[in-house]
Design an enzyme around this catalytic site. Sequence first.
Site, PDB file in Angstrom:
ATOM      1  N   LEU A 266       5.779   3.942  15.615  1.00  0.00           N
ATOM      2  CA  LEU A 266       5.827   2.291  16.120  1.00  0.00           C
ATOM      3  C   LEU A 266       5.168   1.421  15.128  1.00  0.00           C
ATOM      4  O   LEU A 266       4.272   1.799  14.265  1.00  0.00           O
ATOM      5  CB  LEU A 266       4.797   2.609  17.428  1.00  0.00           C
ATOM      6  CG  LEU A 266       5.516   3.160  18.549  1.00  0.00           C
ATOM      7  CD1 LEU A 266       4.145   3.593  19.519  1.00  0.00           C
ATOM      8  CD2 LEU A 266       6.705   2.744  19.119  1.00  0.00           C
ATOM      9  N   GLU A 421       0.211   0.445   0.256  1.00  0.00           N
ATOM     10  CA  GLU A 421       0.776   1.790  -0.079  1.00  0.00           C
ATOM     11  C   GLU A 421      -0.156   2.984  -0.358  1.00  0.00           C
ATOM     12  O   GLU A 421       0.063   4.093  -0.121  1.00  0.00           O
ATOM     13  CB  GLU A 421       1.950   1.533  -1.176  1.00  0.00           C
ATOM     14  CG  GLU A 421       2.734   2.848  -1.490  1.00  0.00           C
ATOM     15  CD  GLU A 421       2.308   3.620  -2.618  1.00  0.00           C
ATOM     16  OE1 GLU A 421       3.019   4.228  -3.224  1.00  0.00           O
ATOM     17  OE2 GLU A 421       1.144   3.407  -3.236  1.00  0.00           O
ATOM     18  N   HIS A 551      -4.972   5.752 -10.887  1.00  0.00           N
ATOM     19  CA  HIS A 551      -5.727   5.739  -9.825  1.00  0.00           C
ATOM     20  C   HIS A 551      -7.613   5.549 -10.209  1.00  0.00           C
ATOM     21  O   HIS A 551      -8.418   5.678  -9.334  1.00  0.00           O
ATOM     22  CB  HIS A 551      -5.785   6.705  -8.773  1.00  0.00           C
ATOM     23  CG  HIS A 551      -4.564   6.530  -7.830  1.00  0.00           C
ATOM     24  ND1 HIS A 551      -4.317   7.434  -6.732  1.00  0.00           N
ATOM     25  CD2 HIS A 551      -3.396   5.983  -7.977  1.00  0.00           C
ATOM     26  CE1 HIS A 551      -2.915   6.899  -6.369  1.00  0.00           C
ATOM     27  NE2 HIS A 551      -2.361   5.949  -6.977  1.00  0.00           N
TER      28      HIS A 551
END
Lengths: 741, 741
Positions: A266, A421, A551
């Site tokens: 959803l 993301e 990262h």
Amino acid sequence: MIKKVLIGLLCGAAMLTAGILIGHYGIDKSSSSAPAWVRDVSRDVDEGLLEEILSEVDNVRIQENLRELTKMPHMATTAGDEQTVQLMLKRWQDPESGLDQAWREEHMVYLSFPDPERPNKVTVVNSSNTVLHTVREKEKAYTPDQMDPAVVQPYAAYSPAGHVQGKLVYANYGTVSDYILLNQKADLKGAIAITRYGGAGRADKAINAAPYGILGVLVYTDPFDINDGFTSDANETYPHSWYMPPSGVERGAFASNYGDQLTPYLAAKEETYRIPVKDIPGVPPIPIQPIGFEDAYVLICELGGEQSPQTWQGGFNCTYNFGGPGFRPSSGFKDSNVTMDIFNYGELTNSSNVMGVIRGSVEPDRYVIYGNHRDSWVHGAIDPSSGTSVMLELTRVLGKMLKQGKWRPRRSIIFGSWGAEEFGLIGSTEYAEQYFTKLSERTVAYINVDIAVQGNASLQASGIPSLQNVVFKAAKQVKAPGVDSMSVYEKWKQYSNRTSPLHGLIPRMGHLTGAGSDYAPFIHYLGITSLDLSYTFDRSKTKARIYPAYHTAYDTFHYSSKFVDPGFYTHQAVTKTAGSILVRLADSLVLPLNCSDYAESLEDYLNSALIMYEDYLLAVNISMEPIKRAVANFRKAATHLEQVIRSADLANETPMKVRKINDQLMLLERAFLMPPAFPSQYRHAIWTPVETTIQSFPGLRDIYLKDISSGKVSLWDKVHQLVSVMSQAIEGAANMLFDVI
Amino acid sequence: MIKKVLIGLLCGAAMLTAGILIGHYGIDKSSSSAPAWVRDVSRDVDEGLLEEILSEVDNVRIQENLRELTKMPHMATTAGDEQTVQLMLKRWQDPESGLDQAWREEHMVYLSFPDPERPNKVTVVNSSNTVLHTVREKEKAYTPDQMDPAVVQPYAAYSPAGHVQGKLVYANYGTVSDYILLNQKADLKGAIAITRYGGAGRADKAINAAPYGILGVLVYTDPFDINDGFTSDANETYPHSWYMPPSGVERGAFASNYGDQLTPYLAAKEETYRIPVKDIPGVPPIPIQPIGFEDAYVLICELGGEQSPQTWQGGFNCTYNFGGPGFRPSSGFKDSNVTMDIFNYGELTNSSNVMGVIRGSVEPDRYVIYGNHRDSWVHGAIDPSSGTSVMLELTRVLGKMLKQGKWRPRRSIIFGSWGAEEFGLIGSTEYAEQYFTKLSERTVAYINVDIAVQGNASLQASGIPSLQNVVFKAAKQVKAPGVDSMSVYEKWKQYSNRTSPLHGLIPRMGHLTGAGSDYAPFIHYLGITSLDLSYTFDRSKTKARIYPAYHTAYDTFHYSSKFVDPGFYTHQAVTKTAGSILVRLADSLVLPLNCSDYAESLEDYLNSALIMYEDYLLAVNISMEPIKRAVANFRKAATHLEQVIRSADLANETPMKVRKINDQLMLLERAFLMPPAFPSQYRHAIWTPVETTIQSFPGLRDIYLKDISSGKVSLWDKVHQLVSVMSQAIEGAANMLFDVI
């Protein structure tokens, strides 16, 4: 008299000529004259215009985009993220070089952060509660970038908060089999495990540990896996090279499922139903925290217990023991525990996608989507801002052509600058969930350029096999950066290739069997033909699985412009290659999707599967004939459709004919989705990710790994069902290619 | 001189004229002349041709079709079924009046039959094992039809075999609440229950009984429910009227899920994975057998125990007691048991769909599907052969036009003669499963005409609201049978109507919230705009829920031609109505699907939902605002799209524009499907069947019934999730109607 006759004849001839001219040009053939749109609907890619577009791509502008994007850390939903939102909007709404329209779309998503007031702490504490060692809280600063107060403390997103203490053990990569072995060597109940990145999903390192009673997990990047063994920042690692400095820490989302964790399937709107946080599947049940290898070194090299196997040894100049559990009796840490104080908290917060569109002229209801995420962990110069810089330059060039009235694509182009993301492909997934049917029914292809450039060796493309041809065509059109006489294609072929039965020696395009970036919801959930594109480093020269600043707080403009792509010529080449693919998908009369190349991949998969499984399956009366028949049918259908395309005069026949063929090509991928009875984020019968790199049908492979190979037979029914599901999916795909009626 | 000048002028004028003529007609305007297809792509329904088509529809031919189809019983996969397969193929392959192509498609499906060697037996046996009464094994013969050895013994398909004996109890309709009440009145452990048809699904009568320890269930049709109380075959029931004779037995599939029971979601091919028979969900766990009311009378009127409530009393001239359990002490059956010997067996067998197609001229890749099942329980003159006779006449008329070169539809038409519907919509469901993507992506609408005629009172249509307009248009075009001055539309409006905010007083078209015929897989599984059409009897004159010979050996040509439609004028009217709808869907330039009518239905549903649930939900902090917003958005989108259609000149603009709009209309329905995470045969967020007739959102309604109304709150989370799912589905549908980009 002759003169008069001549004059008369000349006059007559003149009148006749005038009449003919008037008759031909002066009078409209009303009912039978061609409407203006007849030429539009049959127009194909304008190669000259495409060359002009590509020649506009400017390396310096890309460099300046990157500088602008990486001015400050822009972790999802932070002030830095908002600045990049504004930048995207400004560029895409520019009257001179913007798109037709651009806007933001928000979702209220569940993110996980460390508490700036109470930083996560990892310490070594002896039996009298004295802290003997404290793990570094922030990475060491080499440039002003690392001193920015917005640099987030290294942490494991979605790790629960918690305060745990126990004896340390070393668990290698933290895979299921790693813990099985470790459990034979040390008492794991109440222990803290230290693991290295790689080999298993981030969350799995904790999920696999918990059943043994392990209380917490540390994870670090071993110099062996990322730095080719280099460890010293005195002269070896960044800022002296691109290698990870000792205090560098890889951040990441520690969650197995992509998308907002509270609203599976959803779109995460304010009032959307949310599952309870405690019911989120696939997140660490125990605290986990990433640390730098300088601290991992201190911990691992002091461990007691038996020596771990050769495959568990890493890049430190010491023996990696299992841990007694705990440290060596001869160590200063003797009898000490490791303590983890993790203060991560979850938060519902608004994350933005920035969307921009160019309306198609002939088929506005066909979309080519091009996307990349915008959020980074820290400055994210490579991940994702190399991709965003490329996207901004591409939209500038296209936008300029558009605003100058020189070009409008046949099909609509949608650009997506995805939010969050890094927390699990959230922006793109919510977008896919929200516009499920619309996107499913209208999208020709999705192109993802996230890490655009992490090296200068070769183009790297992973995608649906039907795209191979258009990727090759684009790659042949662009000159390889740093090589005078070679195309991107030639360089790629030199770097990584395979022999195709049809095409001979060609570059090796990878399969999209991962879920590492925003292509995942497009291919795995929506079944949309997808592509992931980047330029990579030479893997024959380093064992690093990814660029070493990944990262960390060192993924900065300085890092990229100094060690990855000085001059930004590789960024430029990627922009041109991606741009060419995009324009070809948007402008081609017949979609450049090749189903024979798809057939070749299916045949490859089938052949592997037959070699690996057929005998096992026959022994329990499961026939692989249905898959064989399905793949053969697919090949037949692909050949047939190509014959239809070749023999048609599509530029002159009814435009319904080319639309029909294009719909067959566009929707082919949708047919591979599993029936709705098999619900999952991974609905694709062919490209679903699996843990191994065996190139075959993923479902079979999974069960083979878990079951057949170990001699268990409890899942034969499941195997049989999967054979049926895959056969039906492939037959359904073939049905899309045969004559429509 | 003047003469010469005049001649010169005349010559010049003549030359000019000649020139103009040559220039205009003699020279092709090459590049700018309109290709031949320009006119084809903009062609709309030819109303004159449509009138000609409808005028060809012949009542006598329909009658002869029916006579031929009902020569012998044609239960699925029997010899009689094969004869009808051959008949369909012969007609559809006829060179003069056949379709472009026709063929059979087989599926290997799991059916359930009684054993002809060992007929099912129900007896009353006293304590000394003497048989006091034996239930009739076959229905009584009134015409040669009932004597055909191929008449299958009445049985409950998918009832397990078994031999059980116990005291009889009467369980009314066998609903959950019926058994709750009965359990308070009699000891049900070891009992046999007798139930009447109606009120609950067939299988549910046994499924609801089993938890009480009931061993077997009988089911019969009460004269109150079907015969308006008439019971005597001396002068009241068939062959004297259309009422069910005392020995008549309704057969049926006793299975809750549609499609082949062993291959859910997969087409049932020979090698397809099959679930174990014991794992089939939703079938009777204990034996169940249908019997005639003459036997039910003997059993029920002898029952002891307390008198059952008024609502449990039926049409017999005795009191319906609960049963002691068992019979009255004063009965001749005193202390006797009822014994059931059920020999049903399951069988994997090949069932055939017969398929026929007419290729579309302009958009062959758009399908209008028209279908009906072919298999009956016995002769099936009404169910399904009235529909098949109609379909055969319609295909003859269309086929003739086609073969004469007078007509070819814009879009393709697919005719389906489905197999094994009576066993649970098997043929149509396997078709939907096998061609899932192809059908989902290309089908404009599905029209089902199963029981074409069960009376002469009025047309009855249940369908997706967007079809209302085209159904009305067709119904206005056809004269009502037996009424000189009225159209089918007027008669329908007189018989059943409602007031629409937009249209005023109009006929009431029903919603497709059931799964009673082959439309179910199309609307509920594929999300294809569907319609179910028939002509029905006057429900103000009888309480019969369906024509009384339904699923008995009396549903014969004799019955239909004598009591239902003498002269076959009603069959003719249905053929014309269905034919007009079919041709309009296939030939219209803009698809005749009206999204404003859809919006009206959604608003109706919403208003009911708000009245019923909003306060309940607010009290637990579940807002219905998202659904309100979604429905309002849908209305806005519908209005917008209609404005776009009205303001466009679609016949002259690029054909891509009308195709785009038609795709929006066609695919609208797909957007209502639940996300793939909610797997079920019932995927439609709006039209999923529920047990009540409350006109609102089905999921909410179900939970309301089960939970909210009883004060339990365990399912609030589920309610909230449903609100989100429905909102997203409706928003997704609205997104399909707004501008595509």
